[in-house]
Structures are given as structure tokens and as C-alpha cells.
Design an enzyme around this catalytic site. Sequence first.
Site, PDB file in Angstrom:
ATOM      1  N   GLY A  12     -19.990 -13.526  -1.035  1.00  0.00           N
ATOM      2  CA  GLY A  12     -20.085 -14.070   0.496  1.00  0.00           C
ATOM      3  C   GLY A  12     -21.417 -14.173   0.743  1.00  0.00           C
ATOM      4  N   PHE A  15     -24.129 -12.391   6.410  1.00  0.00           N
ATOM      5  CA  PHE A  15     -25.460 -11.884   7.418  1.00  0.00           C
ATOM      6  C   PHE A  15     -25.075 -10.787   6.291  1.00  0.00           C
ATOM      7  CE2 PHE A  15     -24.670 -13.813  11.606  1.00  0.00           C
ATOM      8  CZ  PHE A  15     -25.630 -14.701  11.798  1.00  0.00           C
ATOM      9  N   VAL A  80     -13.826 -16.335  -5.023  1.00  0.00           N
ATOM     10  CA  VAL A  80     -13.579 -15.722  -5.763  1.00  0.00           C
ATOM     11  C   VAL A  80     -11.888 -15.320  -5.532  1.00  0.00           C
ATOM     12  CG1 VAL A  80     -13.390 -13.266  -6.003  1.00  0.00           C
ATOM     13  CG2 VAL A  80     -15.364 -14.483  -5.729  1.00  0.00           C
ATOM     14  N   GLU A 172     -17.317 -17.111  25.976  1.00  0.00           N
ATOM     15  CA  GLU A 172     -18.724 -18.060  25.661  1.00  0.00           C
ATOM     16  C   GLU A 172     -18.263 -20.229  25.857  1.00  0.00           C
ATOM     17  OE1 GLU A 172     -22.121 -15.751  23.661  1.00  0.00           O
ATOM     18  OE2 GLU A 172     -20.628 -16.366  22.165  1.00  0.00           O
TER      19      GLU A 172
END
Lengths: 427, 427
Positions: A12, A15, A80, A172
Site C-alpha cells: 500500500g 500516506f 496482494v 465538502e
Amino acid sequence: MAGESHRIVVVGAGFGGLEAIHHLKGAAVEITLVDRRNHHIFQPLLYQVATASLSTSEIAWPIRHLMRGRPEVTTLLGEVTGVDATARRVRLKDGAQLAYDTLILATGARHAYFGHDEWEPYAPGLKAIEDATTIRRRILIAFEKAERETDPAVQDALLTFVIVGAGPTGVELAGTIAELARDTLAPDFRRIDTHKARVVLVEAGPRVLAGYPDDLSDYTKQSLESLGVEVVLGAAVTECTADGVIYGGKLLPARTIVWAAGVRASPAAEWLGVPADRNGRIIVEPGLTVPGHPEIFAIGDTVSLAGPDGKPVPGIAPAAKQAGVYVARVIRARLAGDPAPPPFRYKHQGSLAQIGKKRAVIDFGWIKLRGALAWWIWGIAHIYFLISVRSRLSVALSWLWIHTRNQRSARLITQGGDEDESRARSG
Amino acid sequence: MAGESHRIVVVGAGFGGLEAIHHLKGAAVEITLVDRRNHHIFQPLLYQVATASLSTSEIAWPIRHLMRGRPEVTTLLGEVTGVDATARRVRLKDGAQLAYDTLILATGARHAYFGHDEWEPYAPGLKAIEDATTIRRRILIAFEKAERETDPAVQDALLTFVIVGAGPTGVELAGTIAELARDTLAPDFRRIDTHKARVVLVEAGPRVLAGYPDDLSDYTKQSLESLGVEVVLGAAVTECTADGVIYGGKLLPARTIVWAAGVRASPAAEWLGVPADRNGRIIVEPGLTVPGHPEIFAIGDTVSLAGPDGKPVPGIAPAAKQAGVYVARVIRARLAGDPAPPPFRYKHQGSLAQIGKKRAVIDFGWIKLRGALAWWIWGIAHIYFLISVRSRLSVALSWLWIHTRNQRSARLITQGGDEDESRARSG
């Protein structure tokens, strides 16, 4: 690299994974970074791609380009499918296996429908670039179809946009869709009045932005309403169909629904056969390792962890990044034979959400901000955290045009990748 | 608008259609602009999207946004399926009909396979935004797969990129793919040496850029070769398959093939049942009207027309624009009751093609240029012709990064829209 290097596999490139690799720079390790996609995305601004404000390449970077200066890191595009924790191997979909000494699972989460996966074709969520372009296409096509529609009931449904879930993403999205309809699109249509577009934000809980202080929630609700968003609280959605959304026993006819109501962790817990919470998140040890496997770390949205105050660590970028830094520190200590660092402590730096132009809310804990100042801080912080000068300049340019001229440059309807849509919609 | 206005339907929002509408500004007309897509694209730079140099929104603009200041123009997203020239109606796919007094067909062309449409899944062409993102995805995925491949023969096929056709698009694609492999991607891969990627430009004719003077063709061939492109001339492709390209009786194993060898006009001639040339282009009258229908104009890549020198008017943007200007003039003259303007005269302003960084060729007729100066003129001209200051700034920024840092920002593999690909490839 020498064959004896400590082999780390990172799954992954979000972040958490990238931050761990960043803080392992210079360590005597050999890293393989695997991701299903070739790009890292800046998720906090993904809703701006979904609303045609930014283009995809402004918030996405090729992962292997980010690893360009790190010869000890090999980037692989691959999916994966499992982990053999005994043999210490990661299995990929094409049959290949990656041996590791240390494994870092930073596999994130997808949106979840609380057991109603059949809603997905009607109410896409927002996690990947393709999700954003799907939502963008649906929003823009709804206006195009409305312009040509002669049946007023169908036209109304085409001009009704429902966002399910009033967390930061839902808020948002709702605010930006309202501005898109009112400011950006209004002068471009001849037969429909885009000011009449309904943007409905449906939330099961009693307030918007549940994680924020009450007064910021109130301010947010008022701000959304002043933008024309209808905020419906205490209303649990019981069905999403091609015709619309059902809540409170009633159907709200709507052709465009966006799901922002929940996430479910990646299947990392299943790969390992370890305990998970009801959202599928691995319940990790205080040192961010998987129970019974000190050589396997799990970080970010795919884990469940309580902070020092007993509150769960939130599924946001700074939390994933802090975990990445921590894991790198633990690995360095182990390699050096130093004592293990104390358990991971999440430090909450603040919560930020944009509502619309010059309106945002920020909760730093020690100070709460709202309105124009909060919006400037929000904008500067987001530009600051983008990767590369190039992206910062590009996003700044896009925002300048949106705010001075109401122009959104990424209003492109592109085809493909959306078979669900053709299945779901006959109109 | 008053119901008595002269009704004009324009089909196609390419260069020709938009220019006609632009020059009808202020006329007492009511215009409906129909396009299958919601965006106009700047086709001369489409190959830069296919090679990850520019992002899609940098060269595409929402059509209705371009018509924002023109209240008499209604933009419709719709697919034309036929024209009833007797009743003067355009039929749309959803059954709707558009009545016209004057019809302008500016429907362009698609790439063509000379009767071998079965090659399309293996060798996509480059006409629409989706074509460009498909080619971009295939090129980038080929490198990703090569990085993971252990069979050297398969790896070689993955690292072989064949471009069929050495016109401007083929030359520009070949040069840019070579630079992408050598400059941009090289530092990012660990297992493969991207310098070893083969870019093969296959042309049936005796030289590259057949429409240019001999010495510019020679310079272009040498420049391409110095970039590492293998230029194969006099080689007609006899088959494209999932395994590669066959020419000269031999198979060149290649997983990525791009088709730049030919185009076929839109089916506009079939809609009208009027004579067409072998590429499906309507043979128009000298006044750009369809034979027997003075109220129907056809312009751009969908028509066949000889210039004053007897040479065919080329299928390039300036030719389509000049035709658009001419048609607007004729309509204005008719509305004013003035005599008809003299027949359309195409004025060739020059031919430009980029080969690579700081290398281009320009044939203005009165002067021929090549090398760095030609490249600067090429770049400035293309930025100048982009729509809006925003796009100019954005493209200039992207080029600056490519030329100073070898960074191409649009290296995104996104899914979808490419069912052909999954059908065509099993690897």
C-alpha cells in the site's frame, strides 16, 4: 543490494506506507513496495476531482517516480491476495510471492454499505481516482440530460443530488456540488436553471461533522444551507435505487447519489486470520504490530487502535503518517539492537473541512476557527502537503481560476470504467 | 429567441464547427450545437496525453462553457443517427429531432484500418480523449509488467512499442515514447533498463512525413533515429494481433501497438445518401455545400475537397477553421440577401511537427525550418492556439517540467473503458 539485507515488504502506497519508507531512508534494508495502482493519491482533495475542480493528475503521482531517488526500493504494480505469515511471504494475484523479514500492511479502506453492497451501482463512494471520475461523470451527465429532458418529474430527479453521510467528505462534496451548480454551470445552460438543482445531504446522526465541536457543526450546517444545500439530520437511508434514496419511509427521487457514509478496512485481517473489529480493521498491539506477529506491522485505515485518551485514532492522513514514522523508528531500533521505542501515541494536530468558497472549519483543540480565515489556512495547508512544486503551482492555479472566475477546468465527461452505471440506469 | 430566427444546427464541436459559430456572432440566428461529447479537444496535442506529458483537462474544454457568452447558442450532448434532408431535421439517437433551416456538418473522422477493424483492439488509434488515456495506460502498464516479468522473450515484447504510420501523429508519438522511456522512466525502474525499450515506427510509404519536403523528411528520420526510434520504411503492416505486428511476412513481437496510419470520415455521407470518396468523405461543392442541398454545409475532416492547386485540402485544424469561417460568411450573405461569396479557397499556412525535445520541422512554403528554432515556434504556436489563459499557463508549466526535469505529470494508469484490452490480452 546485498542478499543479506533485511527485507521489508510494504503493501500500500498511501500516506502510511510512503511515510514509513521515507523514514527508513539510509537504513540497511531492501524494500519492496506493492500497490494495486501505479499512483499515490492525495485523498483529502479527491472530492475536488469528483466535482470537476481539479484534474486527476493534480492530486496523483506515479509511485515509482516518488521512489526515484531510493535505489533500495523496488516498486511493483500488483494485487496482494494473501499473506503466508509462517513462511513470511506475501502472495500476489499472478502467483508471484514476495519473501519478507518485516511486513508493513498499509492497505487502507474502501467505502462500505453496511451489508448493502447492492447499493454501490446507484451510490458510488469516493476512495480511488476512478471513483472520483465516475462521480464527476454522473454529476455532469445529470445536468446534460436535464437540459434535454421534457418530463418535469424526470428533470427534477436529474437535478437532485443526494450525498449520504455528513462527515468531512459528505460536507465538502455537498458544498462544492452546490457551488458547481450555482456559480460554475448556471451561465452555460439554456433550458434549465441550474440554481434549481437540489443538493440534499442526508445524515443518520443528529449533526453534521460529528467529530467536531458542536458550534462548528452548527456553523457548518448554516453555511451549507446558505449555499442552498438541504441538510437532513437523523435520517437513516434504508435503500438506494436507480430511482433515488429512501429515508424516513419516503423516496426522494434522485438520479445522482454519492455515498460518504462509511468505510470498511481492506481484507488485511482476512489475509492473516487475525481478530478484526466490525469494520474489518485489524486490532493491533500498542506497538502497531499484529497480535502474535511482531514482524508484521499494520497502520492507517486498515487498523483499529485506541489513542491515549481512549478515543479511537481517526482514519485521517496525519494519523497514518504518524504511524508510518513510528514503524520506521521501531524497525531502525530493532536493526540496531536498541530497546523497543515506547508504544505508539497518536497526536491529534487538528481537524479541517472546507464547506465552500471562503468557508471552512478548523478545530485545533486549543483554538477553533471558522469562515474566511479558516478557509485560507485550509487552502494553504492542503497546498503545502501536496507532493512537488509542480502540483502546488498547478492546484494554486486551478483554485485561482475557480475563485476569481468560477471556472472549473476539469469538467470532462469521459467514458468507460462504469459498467455499473449502464446496468443501473436505463434513462 | 424569436421563433422566426433562422435556425442553424451544427453537428460537431471540433475546430470547424466552433469556428463557424464564432463567426456567426451577432447574426440573427438561433444555433443548436450537438456533439457526442461534452468537450472540445485540441487534437494537435492529443498525442501528449497519450504519452503522459499533458493531462486530459489541459487540452479539453466543456463545449457549453465555450458557448457561455452566446445566449443564442444551445449546446446539446447527443448522438446524431441520421438526417432527414427533405423534412430538414436531424435525428438523435434517443429519438429526438432537431429542425433546421441551415445544417452544418462538422463531424470529423475516426482512425481507420483499411477494412481490418478486427485490428482495433490490438492497435488503438488516437482521435478522442479516451483513445489517448487507453494508449497511455497500455504504454505505462507495459513497463510495469516488464518490471515483473521473468521470461526474457515476454519482457522484450512488453518493451517493444510499434507505431504504425509515419505521418505527423506517428512521428510525434514515436519521438515522445522514446523520450518517455529514456529520460522520464529510466530512473524509476529497478529491474528493467528502460533504455532498452524498442520504439519501432512502421511506414508503408518510402519516407516519414510524406506531406513535407524531402529534406525535412530526411531530417525527421535522422532525428528519430538519434532518439533511438527504429524507422522502418516501405513496410506495409499485414496483421495486428495480441502478439505483435506482421510486416514483410515477419512477426515483430510487441505488446503495445498504436495505429496512426489512416482515418475514415464520420458517417455523415451515409446520413445524407450523397456521394463519398473511398474514405467516406462527402465530395462537397466548391461552396462547401452538399450536392443538391445548398442548405447543408459540410466542413473539415468529413469532406473531400481539392484546393485551388488541385491538391486535396489537408485534414488539419487550420483547414477546418478556414472552412468554418467561410461557411459563416456564406450564411451571413444569404441572410442579408447579398450575392454569394466566391468559392472556398484553402490557404495553407504551414505544416508543423514536433519530433522530440528541441526538435521540430516546419514547412511554411516560403521557408523551411528544423531543429531548435522550429521547436520553439512549434511550442509557442501551440500554446497560442490553446483556448483560455488558464490552459496556456497550465501547458506551459507542464512543458517546463518536462524539459527541465524530465517529469511527466500525467503518468496515471486508470482503469476502465478498455474492455477491448482485457479481451485482447491474456498476459
